[in-house]
Scaffold this motif. Sequence first.
Motif, PDB file in Angstrom:
ATOM      1  N   ARG A  86      -9.875 -24.486  32.524  1.00  0.00           N
ATOM      2  CA  ARG A  86      -9.358 -24.332  31.261  1.00  0.00           C
ATOM      3  C   ARG A  86      -8.712 -23.004  31.071  1.00  0.00           C
ATOM      4  O   ARG A  86      -7.651 -22.660  30.297  1.00  0.00           O
ATOM      5  N   ILE A  87      -9.591 -21.973  31.321  1.00  0.00           N
ATOM      6  CA  ILE A  87      -9.183 -20.690  31.216  1.00  0.00           C
ATOM      7  C   ILE A  87      -7.550 -20.312  31.780  1.00  0.00           C
ATOM      8  O   ILE A  87      -6.701 -19.739  31.428  1.00  0.00           O
ATOM      9  N   LEU A  88      -7.458 -20.954  33.057  1.00  0.00           N
ATOM     10  CA  LEU A  88      -6.308 -20.709  33.794  1.00  0.00           C
ATOM     11  C   LEU A  88      -5.116 -21.330  33.114  1.00  0.00           C
ATOM     12  O   LEU A  88      -3.968 -20.827  32.998  1.00  0.00           O
ATOM     13  N   ARG A  89      -5.432 -22.667  32.501  1.00  0.00           N
ATOM     14  CA  ARG A  89      -4.257 -23.170  31.876  1.00  0.00           C
ATOM     15  C   ARG A  89      -4.052 -22.570  30.608  1.00  0.00           C
ATOM     16  O   ARG A  89      -2.761 -22.599  29.947  1.00  0.00           O
ATOM     17  N   ARG A  90      -4.832 -22.012  30.043  1.00  0.00           N
ATOM     18  CA  ARG A  90      -4.789 -21.334  28.680  1.00  0.00           C
ATOM     19  C   ARG A  90      -3.948 -19.925  28.812  1.00  0.00           C
ATOM     20  O   ARG A  90      -3.019 -19.740  28.192  1.00  0.00           O
ATOM     21  N   GLY A  91      -4.363 -19.455  29.962  1.00  0.00           N
ATOM     22  CA  GLY A  91      -3.397 -18.124  30.389  1.00  0.00           C
ATOM     23  C   GLY A  91      -2.265 -18.542  30.749  1.00  0.00           C
ATOM     24  O   GLY A  91      -0.816 -18.007  30.340  1.00  0.00           O
ATOM     25  N   ALA A  92      -1.886 -19.805  31.392  1.00  0.00           N
ATOM     26  CA  ALA A  92      -0.406 -20.148  31.708  1.00  0.00           C
ATOM     27  C   ALA A  92       0.248 -20.668  30.698  1.00  0.00           C
ATOM     28  O   ALA A  92       1.187 -20.148  30.802  1.00  0.00           O
ATOM     29  N   GLY A  93      -0.318 -20.873  29.709  1.00  0.00           N
ATOM     30  CA  GLY A  93       0.371 -21.358  28.377  1.00  0.00           C
ATOM     31  C   GLY A  93       0.842 -20.090  27.632  1.00  0.00           C
ATOM     32  O   GLY A  93       1.935 -20.146  27.118  1.00  0.00           O
ATOM     33  N   ARG A  94      -0.140 -19.190  27.766  1.00  0.00           N
ATOM     34  CA  ARG A  94       0.315 -17.917  26.880  1.00  0.00           C
ATOM     35  C   ARG A  94       1.435 -17.204  27.648  1.00  0.00           C
ATOM     36  O   ARG A  94       2.490 -16.662  27.010  1.00  0.00           O
ATOM     37  N   ILE A  95       1.487 -17.082  28.992  1.00  0.00           N
ATOM     38  CA  ILE A  95       2.571 -16.401  29.594  1.00  0.00           C
ATOM     39  C   ILE A  95       3.805 -17.286  29.429  1.00  0.00           C
ATOM     40  O   ILE A  95       4.879 -16.575  29.029  1.00  0.00           O
ATOM     41  N   THR A  96       3.808 -18.632  29.431  1.00  0.00           N
ATOM     42  CA  THR A  96       5.092 -19.403  29.241  1.00  0.00           C
ATOM     43  C   THR A  96       5.383 -19.211  27.545  1.00  0.00           C
ATOM     44  O   THR A  96       6.804 -19.001  27.531  1.00  0.00           O
ATOM     45  N   GLY A  97       4.466 -18.878  26.646  1.00  0.00           N
ATOM     46  CA  GLY A  97       4.952 -19.004  25.381  1.00  0.00           C
ATOM     47  C   GLY A  97       5.643 -17.618  25.342  1.00  0.00           C
ATOM     48  O   GLY A  97       6.622 -17.565  24.533  1.00  0.00           O
ATOM     49  N   ARG A  98       5.020 -16.651  25.786  1.00  0.00           N
ATOM     50  CA  ARG A  98       5.751 -15.304  25.714  1.00  0.00           C
ATOM     51  C   ARG A  98       7.096 -15.146  26.331  1.00  0.00           C
ATOM     52  O   ARG A  98       8.188 -14.756  25.987  1.00  0.00           O
ATOM     53  N   GLY A  99       7.114 -15.892  27.410  1.00  0.00           N
ATOM     54  CA  GLY A  99       8.490 -15.911  28.403  1.00  0.00           C
ATOM     55  C   GLY A  99       9.472 -16.644  27.333  1.00  0.00           C
ATOM     56  O   GLY A  99      10.590 -16.399  27.422  1.00  0.00           O
ATOM     57  N   LEU A 100       9.195 -17.699  26.707  1.00  0.00           N
ATOM     58  CA  LEU A 100      10.201 -18.605  26.076  1.00  0.00           C
ATOM     59  C   LEU A 100      10.587 -17.860  24.643  1.00  0.00           C
ATOM     60  O   LEU A 100      11.647 -17.789  24.304  1.00  0.00           O
ATOM     61  N   GLY A 101       9.581 -16.932  24.239  1.00  0.00           N
ATOM     62  CA  GLY A 101       9.616 -16.473  23.013  1.00  0.00           C
ATOM     63  C   GLY A 101      10.807 -15.107  23.198  1.00  0.00           C
ATOM     64  O   GLY A 101      11.585 -14.724  22.385  1.00  0.00           O
ATOM     65  N   LYS A 102      10.752 -14.513  24.317  1.00  0.00           N
ATOM     66  CA  LYS A 102      11.526 -13.587  24.774  1.00  0.00           C
ATOM     67  C   LYS A 102      12.888 -14.215  25.061  1.00  0.00           C
ATOM     68  O   LYS A 102      14.328 -13.370  24.556  1.00  0.00           O
ATOM     69  N   LEU A 103      12.889 -15.255  25.632  1.00  0.00           N
ATOM     70  CA  LEU A 103      14.145 -15.776  25.863  1.00  0.00           C
ATOM     71  C   LEU A 103      15.036 -16.375  24.475  1.00  0.00           C
ATOM     72  O   LEU A 103      16.145 -16.067  24.796  1.00  0.00           O
ATOM     73  N   PHE A 104      14.608 -16.890  23.691  1.00  0.00           N
ATOM     74  CA  PHE A 104      15.092 -17.379  22.578  1.00  0.00           C
ATOM     75  C   PHE A 104      15.117 -16.331  21.498  1.00  0.00           C
ATOM     76  O   PHE A 104      15.341 -16.684  20.274  1.00  0.00           O
ATOM     77  N   LYS A 105      14.841 -15.135  21.780  1.00  0.00           N
ATOM     78  CA  LYS A 105      14.682 -13.695  20.866  1.00  0.00           C
ATOM     79  C   LYS A 105      16.133 -13.515  20.119  1.00  0.00           C
ATOM     80  O   LYS A 105      16.967 -13.646  20.936  1.00  0.00           O
TER      81      LYS A 105
END
Length: 51
Positions: free
Chosen positions: A32-51
Amino acid sequence: MQSINKFRSMLYAIAKILGDVQAVRKGKIGKRILRRGAGRITGRGLGKLFK
């Protein structure tokens, strides 16, 4: 309208806590911790991409 948003945020927070408790009971907290971390990294990457 804002009270609905606060209520929704509270429900999501409770669901997250319940998910953590369930993961601990099943012995899958590491996954669960790994999946949550992966989700945060993905979210940050997408946020920077669509900024």
